[in-house]
Each structure stands twice: as structure tokens, then as C-alpha cells.
Scaffold this motif. Structure first.
Motif, PDB file in Angstrom:
ATOM      1  N   GLN A  15       2.658   1.632  -3.734  1.00 32.85           N
ATOM      2  CA  GLN A  15       1.890   2.445  -4.502  1.00 32.85           C
ATOM      3  C   GLN A  15       0.933   3.832  -4.191  1.00 32.85           C
ATOM      4  OE1 GLN A  15      -3.036   0.555  -3.844  1.00 32.85           O
ATOM      5  NE2 GLN A  15      -3.828   1.229  -4.968  1.00 32.85           N
TER       6      GLN A  15
ATOM      7  N   GLN B  64       0.304  -1.353  -0.103  1.00 28.94           N
ATOM      8  CA  GLN B  64      -0.373  -0.449  -0.233  1.00 28.94           C
ATOM      9  C   GLN B  64       0.273   1.458  -0.129  1.00 28.94           C
ATOM     10  OE1 GLN B  64      -2.304  -0.612   3.777  1.00 28.94           O
ATOM     11  NE2 GLN B  64      -4.205  -1.918   2.361  1.00 28.94           N
TER      12      GLN B  64
ATOM     13  N   ALA C 244      -6.002   5.395  -1.028  1.00 33.71           N
ATOM     14  CA  ALA C 244      -4.485   4.741  -0.844  1.00 33.71           C
ATOM     15  C   ALA C 244      -3.944   5.563   0.195  1.00 33.71           C
ATOM     16  CB  ALA C 244      -3.957   4.676  -2.474  1.00 33.71           C
TER      17      ALA C 244
ATOM     18  N   LEU D 216      -3.502   2.539   4.174  1.00 34.58           N
ATOM     19  CA  LEU D 216      -2.712   2.252   4.804  1.00 34.58           C
ATOM     20  C   LEU D 216      -2.738   2.514   6.353  1.00 34.58           C
ATOM     21  CD1 LEU D 216       0.731   1.796   4.149  1.00 34.58           C
ATOM     22  CD2 LEU D 216       1.290   4.356   3.577  1.00 34.58           C
TER      23      LEU D 216
END
Length: 624
Positions: A155, A152, A181, A185
Motif C-alpha cells: 500500500q 502495508q 501508511a 508499517l
């Protein structure tokens, strides 16, 4: 029940007591563990386990219960307590869910300390083990979440680079992705932090203290095998005593003197104790084989009572056993011998044994006894007296072979006793007694006393046909062999014949419970006079004593006391007049008293005019 009667019942059913004791001993030996084991069920302890504060949402009760029931917890507890028998330890503990948030361990032990130590070891092993399992599971989850957080983060970094290079229009389009995102996370990092905190603390804990209490033991958990077996023996004896008392209550067979007198409505004139197996196997009368035995004295007592209460001809011969042969032959010719029929209601009542021993005791008084074996179904007198086989009463009564009675008289192993055996029965036994009157008429002239052994009255009709030819009847009863209804039937049959019954001989007698006041049965005259008759008799006696002249002392000593001759029943044969000079007529004279029971009876037959030589004297080897 009196203690003496209780001991008598227990002695009677000793086989039942022994059987119950052995059975209880075997059951106790099989059901109890081998060796002297320890009672692990004497104490019981309980301990509860709950999740720690704040872990109720993450701890599942079913998972904790499954882990606590596993072998890992028991093995860890055994290692801590230094116990090698893990299987025995597992049998001493149980765990169950008291609620959705509580588990309860229950343990047992021989002492309170051992029981509490086991409960504490199990709870500690469960808390520690489940905590280690939880930490291991959390570490694996953290490792997985960290890999997910790294992906994550990568990304999120890519989106941020794209966002920095894009224009305003593209940044507006990338802003939602960048926010999503970042939130994912953040969530993953939060879960990692929670798992790290959870793995560093315990998930479950012990709730409260250990509850201990003492339990009662039983036969199967007794400390030692020897104690268990002793308890089993005591239990078996108790069951045997209860069963013996119940059987004694249900058993109505006659065993005591009072019971026999009440059932037969006859006096017991002799009580013979139970003989041992060794004495019952003797091939000769007990009177000659064991002269000093208590049973021999009991047979002698029976003889004395029979002489005093039986036919007059028996008692009149007392003291005359030492007559010379000529005087004996003259007396037997003028006064034929009395006939005593020994009978019983059932087989196994000791009838044959009583005949043999009674004959031996009568021979001890100097009398010549002739025994007739008229039990044609199971003759046994030949074995008692050691006589040879050959023709006997069966041939004599049938008239087919050797009809002369003289040729059938045999010597025996008892001095003064002769025997005519049962013989070889070929005809129907009931038809043989039709000539019994004629045969007994001849037998009276060959002895001082004639004894007859017959078949059981309730099993055959032979004895009932022989009764009418006898002077008196002696009934034998084996203790525990006759029931009251059978005794009542025998008494009823004898009452119909009108033949005097001397009494009952009780064999295998047990202890009595006291005397009983008997009530006479209808058809049997009472032996005691009414109070008014007694009073009148006393008054008459006093008046006679005042008016009668005094009797010289020598004359009073010489004259024998008058004999009580009771009233005779209707239809009974009258005794013929005694041909001897000055002899009183039977049933008449000054010694006759009204209202007394008749003991004497004589067939209406006249003795021979001239004395004859008796065959029994020749058979017994006497000098002429």
C-alpha cells in the motif's frame, strides 16, 4: 487401683478387650494401603517461579498456573526422573499462586533428595514447557504480522507512485495518507522485532533455591503394613483398657468379700471359687465328682464354718457319725434334726448348687442329710442328685396326693443323702408353704440334718414364709449378680424375721482388698462387748480364779469348753427342755454369755416319747 485388682478387672472384661483389639485391627487393615508401601510424605519441598525481568507485562499468571497444573508438566517431570507412575507423581505435588507474579510448587517424598529432585524437575518442566509454548505463540504472531507488513508495504509503495505522478495540488492531498501508511508499517515492523526478541529468551524463571523440611509420620503413613497393624493392636488394647476401667467404675454389683459383708452386714463364712464351664455342667455334686478340686475344699470349709457357728444341734453331732443304727434312732427321736434354709436374693446365685454340695459334705462326716426341694418355680435338685421323677414337696404340702412323707423320700447318687423333689406343681406356689411347719416337724425325725432349697427371696415370697420354720439361714451370693440395694433389702427382710443367719456363702469369689471394720446395723446386737464390760469380765475372771478350788487335770481334759450362746431376740421361739438326763436347758446354764449373737433356734415342739425308726435310714440302705 492396686495391680491385682486391675488384673481382675481386665480378666472380667476380657471380651471387651478382645473386641476393641479386633475392631482396631480391622480398621487399620482397611484404611491403610495394601503392601509395604513407602512413606512419600516424610519430606516436603517448595520452589517458586516468577516472570523474567522485563516480561512481567507479557506474562500472565493465570496462564502460567493453568499450564503448570496440566498433565504436560507432570509427564515431562516423570520422564526426566524415569518414573512410570505418573498418577502417583501427580499426588505428590501441588501448585498454587502465591501472588500475581509468583507460583509455588509443593512436593513430598520419602527422602530429601527425592523430594528436591521432584521439585526441580517440575520447575524446569514448567519453565521449559511454558517457554516453548510462548515461542510457538510468538512465531505465529510474527508470521501474521509479517503478512500484515507486506500488505502495508504494498500500500505504501502504491501511494508513493501516485505521489510522484501527481501535481502539487494532488500531492498535498496524498501526503496525509502517505504518512499514515508509513507509520502503520513502522509499527508492525516494530512489533515483529519485539516478538522475535521475546521468542529468543525465557518468559519465566525459578526464584530462589528449593526449601526442604522433614515432616512427621502417622499411623496411615507408616513404612510397612505390619507396623501399622501392630500400632492398631496397641491402640485397640489401650481403648479396651480404658473402657474396662470405666465400666468397672460404673458397675456397682458385689464381687468381693468386703463388698458383700458391707452390703449384707453379715459375715462371709465361705468363698467358693469360680467354676469352669465343664464343672458347671456336671450332673452330680462337685464334692463327689471332683473330691480333690479346690472348689470342693471350699465347700468343705463352708461346712466346717457352718457346723461351728450354726445351730447347736449341728455342732453337737460332731464325731458321732459312727453311731450304730439303734443309737442313731434314739438320738434322732429325742433330739429332732436342725433345719438349715439356703436362700438367695436373686436367681442365678448358686443356691441349688450350694445345697447339693453342702449336703454331700455333711454326709462325709457321717450325718444323714435330708434335702427338701422347695423351689417350686425352678426345681433343680433332682438333676443334681440323679433322682427319678415323681411326686414331691408340692404334693406333700398341698395334701392332695401321697400326704405321707415317708413315701416321698428318694435315694440319691450321694451316700448318706436323701431327697424329696419339688414334685409336680399345680397349685399357686405361694399357697404350698402354708403347711411347711407341719411337714418340717415330721422331716426332723428322719435325718440328722434337713437342708431346704427355696425360691429367690426378692422374686417370690416362698422363702420368706419358710424362714420362720428354720433354725438358721445360709445366704448365697454369686459374685457380680447382686447390687448393694438388693443386698440391703435382703438383709432388712431377714432382720425382720428374727431368725439367726449363719452368714453368706460367696460363689465365684474374687480377690479381697483387706478386712473391713463392720458397724452393726440397728436391730442387730453387736458381737463384741464394750471396753468397760471387757475390763469387768477380766476382773471377775481373775477374782474367780483366785477363790475357786483347783480342778484336776483329767477333769479339765474331759470337760468340753463352754459354748457361747448369744442373747435371744424378742418374740423368738424357746427351745424345749432336753429330756435326756442331765442335759442343760437351751439358752441357760453355765455356758450362757450375755451380749452374744444368737445362732440357735428351735420350734416349740416336743419330741415323741418313744424312739421311732427313721425312714431315711431305710432309704439309704443301712442295717437295722
Amino acid at each position: 487401683m492396686e495391680p491385682a485388682n486391675l488384673f481382675t478387672v481386665l480378666r472380667r472384661y476380657w471380651r471387651l478387650l478382645a473386641g476393641c483389639t479386633v475392631a482396631a485391627l480391622i480398621v487399620g487393615f482397611v484404611l491403610t494401603p495394601t503392601g509395604d508401601t513407602v512413606d512419600n510424605g516424610k519430606w516436603q519441598c517448595k520452589v517458586a517461579i516468577t516472570p523474567v525481568a522485563g516480561a512481567a507485562d507479557t506474562v500472565r499468571a493465570d496462564q502460567v498456573l493453568s499450564y503448570a497444573q496440566g498433565s504436560a508438566v507432570t509427564t515431562a517431570a516423570a520422564q526426566k526422573l524415569h518414573i512410570t507412575d505418573v498418577a502417583g507423581l501427580s499426588a505428590r505435588r501441588t501448585v498454587a499462586a502465591a501472588s500475581t507474579q509468583m507460583l509455588v510448587f509443593t512436593t513430598t517424598g520419602p527422602t530429601q533428595q527425592s523430594c528436591a529432585d521432584l521439585a526441580a524437575a517440575l520447575s524446569e518442566a514448567t519453565i521449559t514447557g511454558y517457554g516453548q509454548e510462548s515461542k510457538k505463540s510468538a512465531d505465529e504472531s510474527i508470521k501474521r504480522l509479517r503478512a500484515q507488513a507486506d500488505a502495508q508495504q504494498q500500500q505504501l509503495d502504491d501511494l508513493q507512485k501516485q505521489f510522484s505522478r501527481a501535481n502539487a495540488t494532488d500531492q498535498a492531498k496524498l501526503q496525509p495518507q502517505l504518512s499514515t501508511a508509513t507509520a502503520a508499517l513502522t509499527k508492525t515492523l516494530g512489533a515483529i522485532a519485539d516478538l522475535q526478541n521475546y521468542s529468543q529468551t525465557d518468559a519465566i524463571q525459578q526464584w530462589g533455591s528449593i526449601d526442604a523440611k522433614e515432616l512427621g509420620g502417622n499411623l496411615l503413613t507408616s513404612p510397612t503394613r505390619s507396623v501399622r497393624l501392630v500400632l492398631a493392636v496397641v491402640l485397640g488394647l489401650a481403648l479396651g483398657v480404658v473402657a474396662a476401667l470405666m465400666l468397672s467404675r460404673m458397675d456397682t454389683r458385689l464381687r468381693t468379700r468386703d463388698g458383700v459383708e458391707e452390703a449384707f452386714n453379715l459375715p462371709v463364712i465361705g468363698e467358693i471359687p469360680r467354676l469352669s464351664r465343664r464343672l458347671r455342667r456336671l450332673r452330680e455334686p462337685l464334692v463327689t465328682a471332683r473330691p480333690e478340686d479346690p472348689a470342693t475344699e471350699a465347700y468343705r470349709s463352708l461346712r466346717s464354718t457352718l457346723l461351728l457357728t450354726g445351730p447347736r444341734e449341728l455342732s453337737v453331732q460332731l464325731g458321732q457319725g459312727g453311731l450304730d443304727p439303734d443309737d442313731r434312732r434314739a438320738r434322732q427321736a429325742t433330739g429332732p434334726a436342725p433345719v438349715v434354709l439356703v436362700m438367695s436374693g436373686r436367681s442365678g446365685d448358686g443356691r441349688t448348687t450350694t445345697v447339693a454340695n453342702l449336703a454331700a459334705t455333711l454326709a462325709e462326716t457321717g450325718r444323714q442329710v435330708l434335702v427338701l426341694d422347695c423351689d417350686f418355680r425352678q426345681p433343680g435338685l433332682r438333676g443334681q442328685f440323679g433322682a427319678d421323677e415323681g411326686p414331691g414337696m408340692a404334693e406333700l404340702l398341698s395334701g392332695e396326693q401321697l400326704p405321707n412323707l415317708v413315701d416321698l423320700i428318694r435315694r440319691t447318687n450321694v451316700s448318706g443323702v436323701a431327697l424329696i423333689t419339688g414334685g409336680n406343681t399345680t397349685a399357686y406356689p405361694a399357697a404350698l408353704v402354708l403347711r411347711a411347719g407341719e411337714v418340717l416337724k415330721l422331716a426332723r425325725r428322719h435325718a440328722d440334718v434337713v437342708l431346704i432349697d427355696s425360691s429367690p427371696l426378692l422374686h417370690a415370697n416362698d422363702a420368706y414364709d419358710l424362714v420362720q420354720h428354720a433354725d438358721t439361714v445360709l445366704v448365697t451370693v454369686m459374685a457380680g449378680n447382686v447390687r448393694p440395694e438388693e443386698a440391703d433389702r435382703v438383709s432388712e427382710l431377714l432382720a425382720r424375721t428374727g431368725v439367726p443367719v449363719a452368714g453368706v456363702a460367696l460363689l465365684g469369689a474374687e480377690g479381697t482388698t483387706g478386712r473391713r471394720k463392720r458397724t452393726p446395723r440397728p436391730g442387730r446386737p453387736a458381737t463384741k462387748a464394750a471396753p468397760a464390760e471387757k475390763t469387768a469380765g477380766k476382773a471377775t475372771g481373775k477374782a474367780a480364779a483366785k477363790t475357786a478350788p483347783p480342778v484336776p487335770e483329767q477333769q479339765r481334759r474331759a470337760e468340753p469348753p463352754p459354748r457361747v450362746e448369744p442373747q435371744r431376740r424378742a418374740g423368738e421361739h424357746q427351745r424345749p427342755a432336753d429330756p435326756r438326763p442331765g442335759a442343760p436347758v437351751y439358752g441357760e446354764g453355765p455356758d450362757r454369755r450375755d451380749g452374744a449373737t444368737s445362732w440357735g433356734r428351735r420350734p416349740a415342739e416336743l419330741p415323741p416319747e418313744e424312739p421311732v425308726e427313721t425312714t431315711l435310714q431305710l432309704r439309704l440302705g443301712e442295717e437295722r
